[in-house]
Write an enzyme that holds these catalytic residues in place. Sequence first.
Site, short mmCIF file in Angstrom:
data_model
loop_
_atom_site.label_atom_id
_atom_site.label_comp_id
_atom_site.label_asym_id
_atom_site.label_seq_id
_atom_site.Cartn_x
_atom_site.Cartn_y
_atom_site.Cartn_z
N LYS A 87 0.79 -1.22 -0.09
CA LYS A 87 0.13 0.02 0.10
C LYS A 87 0.91 1.37 -0.06
CE LYS A 87 -3.80 2.45 2.35
NZ LYS A 87 -4.49 2.36 3.51
N LYS A 93 -2.06 -1.47 -4.06
CA LYS A 93 -2.94 -0.24 -3.96
C LYS A 93 -2.13 1.01 -3.71
CE LYS A 93 -6.28 1.98 -0.66
NZ LYS A 93 -6.63 1.86 0.62
#
Length: 326
Positions: free
Chosen positions: A195, A248
């Site tokens: 992330k 992400k």
Amino acid sequence: MSLKHRPRRLRRSATIRDLVQETQLTADDFVYPVFVHEGNASEDIKAMPGQKRHSLKDLAATIKEASKLGVKSFAIFPAIPESKKDSMATESTNPNGLVPKTIEAIKSIDNELCVITDVAMDPFSSDGHDGIVKEGQIINDETLEVLAAMALTQADAGADFVAPSDMMDGRVKYIRKKLDKADCSHVGIISYTAKYASAYYGPFREALDSAPKFGDKKTYQMNPANRREAIFEAKLDFHEGADVMMVKPALAYLDIISELKRRFPIPVACYNVSGEYSMIKAAAKAGLIDEDKVILETLMGMKRAGADMIFTYHAVEAAKLLRATT
Ligand code: PBG
């Protein structure tokens, strides 16, 4: 002219093109992230045209519409009133809180629906950070206990997967242990493995009013410049017991999706985040692009890169488009 290879032979008709198509996008690839709040009426989210902060009452209609179209997996994101936020994210472990109630509401529609919950302190934290803040620092090890307690609250309420999005070190192992001890070995972990500290989360933070109250998230989310570090994070998550690993955002990180898919034997998810969604909406509104085609091309790119599941706010509209084209 005699040419041994003419790739255009396989593009001559729609039937042939379909026959040799390598990647198929289907509604069951999608996870639909839904925002919920405690109010009685749903509210439009300005920064994310077409998305709402749902009241629990209105959520059922959205879930039913999605599942009719074949979208059967949902990720829950709660907007918590400022008055319920504190430095320890206490509300995140309330068994009668908004998240447990939402899980129960979705499961009561159809127990087969897959419910995924976010594990991070930010929507519940008065500091707006994903971990405990002490003297301006995000404290890793003490945060793990809060995350594990939050995950257990969600598991007890019926979540199929908990999805830690906090990027604290060691959280997958810690959560797995806690769940197993509490007889929740059937609950899976979708880890936000890679992330990145991304500007693409802007509209989401507006949706939940969850922006950090000071500083940024760069001491825990990853530097967008790094690929090898993502592989390292993935190794740790794999060995700590993650069931699925997530990348992400998605669009600017397709190479990371491919790397993880190639190197690890578990499913890879990607998150087509709020900023990616809102850019398409804004460009379409300005008349600059063919929205429907751009949505499907974008999602297809993520699938082609290697994503087994795609978290996307386009889920319902994309499922409709897929129905129309097949
Ligand atoms: C919170 C969380 C964020 C997103 C999902 N979980 C925001 C953040 O890290 O600040 C972003 C999702 C999106 O932008 O669509 N831990």
